[in-house]
Structures are given as C-alpha cells and as structure tokens.
Design a protein around this motif. Structure first.
Motif, PDB file in Angstrom:
ATOM      1  N   MET A  20     -28.192  -4.325  74.584  1.00  0.00           N
ATOM      2  CA  MET A  20     -28.478  -5.713  74.988  1.00  0.00           C
ATOM      3  C   MET A  20     -28.568  -6.402  73.921  1.00  0.00           C
ATOM      4  N   LYS A  21     -30.031  -6.111  73.346  1.00  0.00           N
ATOM      5  CA  LYS A  21     -30.848  -6.605  72.421  1.00  0.00           C
ATOM      6  C   LYS A  21     -30.115  -7.281  71.004  1.00  0.00           C
ATOM      7  N   LYS A  22     -29.257  -6.369  70.324  1.00  0.00           N
ATOM      8  CA  LYS A  22     -27.877  -6.253  69.989  1.00  0.00           C
ATOM      9  C   LYS A  22     -27.027  -7.652  69.379  1.00  0.00           C
ATOM     10  N   MET A  23     -26.643  -7.106  70.615  1.00  0.00           N
ATOM     11  CA  MET A  23     -25.423  -8.163  71.401  1.00  0.00           C
ATOM     12  C   MET A  23     -25.980  -9.678  72.061  1.00  0.00           C
ATOM     13  N   GLY A  24     -27.626  -9.236  71.798  1.00  0.00           N
ATOM     14  CA  GLY A  24     -28.071 -11.050  72.172  1.00  0.00           C
ATOM     15  C   GLY A  24     -27.986 -11.097  72.845  1.00  0.00           C
ATOM     16  N   VAL A  25     -28.228 -10.930  74.196  1.00  0.00           N
ATOM     17  CA  VAL A  25     -27.502 -10.995  76.096  1.00  0.00           C
ATOM     18  C   VAL A  25     -28.560 -10.238  76.546  1.00  0.00           C
ATOM     19  N   ARG A  26     -29.172 -11.326  78.259  1.00  0.00           N
ATOM     20  CA  ARG A  26     -29.789 -11.247  78.837  1.00  0.00           C
ATOM     21  C   ARG A  26     -29.445  -9.965  79.891  1.00  0.00           C
ATOM     22  N   SER A  27     -28.847  -9.935  80.233  1.00  0.00           N
ATOM     23  CA  SER A  27     -27.170  -9.331  81.642  1.00  0.00           C
ATOM     24  C   SER A  27     -26.177  -8.819  81.267  1.00  0.00           C
ATOM     25  N   VAL A  28     -25.723  -8.147  81.815  1.00  0.00           N
ATOM     26  CA  VAL A  28     -24.644  -6.728  82.187  1.00  0.00           C
ATOM     27  C   VAL A  28     -23.161  -7.386  82.188  1.00  0.00           C
ATOM     28  N   PRO A  29     -23.652  -8.293  83.227  1.00  0.00           N
ATOM     29  CA  PRO A  29     -22.389  -9.500  83.151  1.00  0.00           C
ATOM     30  C   PRO A  29     -22.245 -10.543  81.817  1.00  0.00           C
ATOM     31  N   GLU A  30     -23.398 -10.988  81.319  1.00  0.00           N
ATOM     32  CA  GLU A  30     -23.116 -11.889  80.391  1.00  0.00           C
ATOM     33  C   GLU A  30     -22.425 -10.589  78.811  1.00  0.00           C
ATOM     34  N   LEU A  31     -22.366  -9.297  78.854  1.00  0.00           N
ATOM     35  CA  LEU A  31     -22.734  -8.594  77.907  1.00  0.00           C
ATOM     36  C   LEU A  31     -21.217  -8.792  78.267  1.00  0.00           C
ATOM     37  N   VAL A  32     -20.694  -8.039  79.347  1.00  0.00           N
ATOM     38  CA  VAL A  32     -19.355  -7.761  79.059  1.00  0.00           C
ATOM     39  C   VAL A  32     -18.396  -9.287  79.271  1.00  0.00           C
ATOM     40  N   LYS A  33     -18.565 -10.564  79.656  1.00  0.00           N
ATOM     41  CA  LYS A  33     -17.726 -11.964  78.989  1.00  0.00           C
ATOM     42  C   LYS A  33     -18.465 -11.308  77.793  1.00  0.00           C
ATOM     43  N   LEU A  34     -18.760 -11.509  77.038  1.00  0.00           N
ATOM     44  CA  LEU A  34     -19.068 -11.533  75.372  1.00  0.00           C
ATOM     45  C   LEU A  34     -17.736 -10.482  74.835  1.00  0.00           C
ATOM     46  N   VAL A  35     -17.848  -9.251  75.447  1.00  0.00           N
ATOM     47  CA  VAL A  35     -17.204  -7.858  74.591  1.00  0.00           C
ATOM     48  C   VAL A  35     -15.275  -8.663  75.103  1.00  0.00           C
ATOM     49  N   LEU A  36     -15.374  -9.058  76.315  1.00  0.00           N
ATOM     50  CA  LEU A  36     -13.730  -9.259  76.702  1.00  0.00           C
ATOM     51  C   LEU A  36     -13.002 -10.561  76.081  1.00  0.00           C
ATOM     52  N   THR A  37     -14.038 -11.254  76.235  1.00  0.00           N
ATOM     53  CA  THR A  37     -13.987 -13.037  75.902  1.00  0.00           C
ATOM     54  C   THR A  37     -13.412 -12.881  73.819  1.00  0.00           C
ATOM     55  N   ASN A  38     -14.324 -11.510  73.095  1.00  0.00           N
ATOM     56  CA  ASN A  38     -14.272 -12.126  72.081  1.00  0.00           C
ATOM     57  C   ASN A  38     -13.360 -10.601  71.431  1.00  0.00           C
ATOM     58  N   SER A  39     -12.684  -9.868  72.569  1.00  0.00           N
ATOM     59  CA  SER A  39     -11.715  -8.775  72.148  1.00  0.00           C
ATOM     60  C   SER A  39     -12.493  -7.342  71.837  1.00  0.00           C
ATOM     61  N   ILE A  40     -13.722  -7.493  71.825  1.00  0.00           N
ATOM     62  CA  ILE A  40     -14.474  -6.074  70.703  1.00  0.00           C
ATOM     63  C   ILE A  40     -14.136  -4.994  71.661  1.00  0.00           C
ATOM     64  N   GLN A  41     -13.781  -5.142  72.742  1.00  0.00           N
ATOM     65  CA  GLN A  41     -13.338  -4.004  73.541  1.00  0.00           C
ATOM     66  C   GLN A  41     -12.171  -2.876  72.959  1.00  0.00           C
ATOM     67  N   GLU A  42     -11.353  -3.871  71.673  1.00  0.00           N
ATOM     68  CA  GLU A  42     -10.149  -2.191  71.253  1.00  0.00           C
ATOM     69  C   GLU A  42     -11.469  -1.622  70.195  1.00  0.00           C
ATOM     70  N   GLU A  43     -12.222  -2.802  69.234  1.00  0.00           N
ATOM     71  CA  GLU A  43     -12.602  -2.695  68.642  1.00  0.00           C
ATOM     72  C   GLU A  43     -13.797  -1.176  69.148  1.00  0.00           C
ATOM     73  N   ALA A  44     -14.491  -1.561  70.273  1.00  0.00           N
ATOM     74  CA  ALA A  44     -15.239  -0.297  70.772  1.00  0.00           C
ATOM     75  C   ALA A  44     -14.574   1.420  70.996  1.00  0.00           C
ATOM     76  N   VAL A  45     -13.425   1.280  70.744  1.00  0.00           N
ATOM     77  CA  VAL A  45     -12.778   1.871  71.523  1.00  0.00           C
ATOM     78  C   VAL A  45     -12.140   3.008  70.073  1.00  0.00           C
TER      79      VAL A  45
END
Length: 216
Positions: free
Chosen positions: A187-212
């Motif tokens: 959460m700290k490294k990604m610069g977010v304060r909530s899980v919904p904010e983190l999920v939105k950041l990941v999905l909006t920027n297609s980071i999920q595929e990179e995470a896999v």
C-alpha cells in the motif's frame, strides 16, 4: 519571442492546397493556437515529436503519401493516439468509415463551417491531453510496481483477487503477520490508502498481467 513548450498545443496541418492552408491557419490562429503546416505527409512523419501536445488536420488526397496512408504509418509506429481530423473535397463515405474506425476524430468535407472545425480541433486537443495524462499515470503506476519485492507482488495478487489475509497466508505458507506487513508495504509503495484505490490503480493500468508474470 516566447519559447514553445511541448505542453503548448500545436495544430498540424498537412495539405498541398496553399489557399486552403492559409485559410485554415488564419481561423485556427484566431483562437490563439499555434499552427505548423506541411505540404507532404512524409515531411511531417520525419519531423513529428510524439511528446508534443498536438492534433493533426489531414487532407485525404495529396501527392506521395495520402492521408489514410499516413494514419496507417502512425499506427504501425505505435502512435495511434495522435488525434486526427481528416479533411476532404469529396464525400467518400466508405473512406470516411475506414479512417474513423482506425481512430480518426472526424471527417470534414470541404467547404466546412469554421465553428465546426474549431469545435473538432478543441475536442481533439482535449482528447490528446487526456491520453497524455493517462499515459503518465500509467508510467508512474508501473514505476511504483517495479519497487515491489517478489513476495509483495504475490501479496498484491491476493489483494486484487479479494482474498482475505488468512487465505493469502495459507497459500504462500507464511505467517499472518508477515502477510499484513507485506500488505502495508504494498500500500505504501503503490501510494494508496485503501484497497479499492489499490485495485483500481492495478486494473486501470493493466498491472495485473505484469503481476502474474512477475510472480511466475
């Protein structure tokens, strides 16, 4: 004379009709926008800076490379987001459909109303600005993701999948406290304060595929 920044919008015009170019330039400059003109599409292609905030007013039929051919070249070079407004002296409906499907903003048939032209240009510049901001946000998100450790990437996958900490702990075979510590770090490294904010950041920027890919 003031120095232009790449953030200052430029309207590019590519047309071999000198009278038309002069008329278009006058109309566009009347609302305070900078204009740069070309007679040949190839000359523009050689000079174009993708970093420049801009849109393109492009004639369909010209000597050498045509307008649609230039559009195809830009797409081939990985530059499909440059907003293009086509102008034509012929009401070629099949061609209009083709270039619009390829991403053109509009297809204007000569003669056209100045207000319609200016509205199209302003729309194109707003789109270009939004696209640039989105790319910048995506680049920043990926830079933050690059700071995560392999284990943090695995925890991130669990968060995005909506898995409770206990499930992530069992799957990764690490303690619950360790999961919680990694979660806080993510959460700290990604610069977010909530899980919904983190999920939105990941999905909006297609980071999920990179995470896999990273986790594998």
């Amino acid at each position: 004379m003031a120095i232009m920044s790449i953030l200052d919008p430029i309207v590019y015009i590519i047309d071999d009709d000198h009278a038309m170019v002069e008329s278009l330039s006058w109309v566009i400059e009347s609302i305070g926008l900078k204009v740069k003109t070309y007679e040949r599409a190839q000359d523009f292609l050689e000079e174009y800076n993708p970093q420049q905030h801009s849109c393109l007013l492009l004639d369909v039929r010209m000597p050498g490379m045509s307008g649609p051919e230039l559009q195809s070249k830009l797409i081939e070079r990985g530059l499909p987001t440059l907003p293009i407004l086509f102008i034509s002296g012929h009401g070629d409906v099949p061609l209009a459909v083709r270039v619009m499907k390829a991403g053109a903003i509009d297809f204007l048939t000569k003669p056209f109303n100045d207000q319609v032209l200016l509205e199209g240009i302003n729309k194109a510049l707003r789109l270009d600005k939004a696209n640039r901001e989105k790319r910048q946000e995506s680049a920043q998100a990926r830079a933050k993701f690059a700071l995560l450790s392999p284990r943090e990437v695995q925890v991130l996958q669990g968060i995005v999948a909506g898995k409770p900490n206990k499930v992530v702990s069992a799957e990764l075979k690490i303690s619950l406290k360790t999961v919680e510590a990694h979660r806080a770090s993510v959460m700290k490294k990604m610069g977010v304060r909530s899980v919904p904010e983190l999920v939105k950041l990941v999905l909006t920027n297609s980071i999920q595929e990179e995470a896999v890919e990273e986790a594998e």
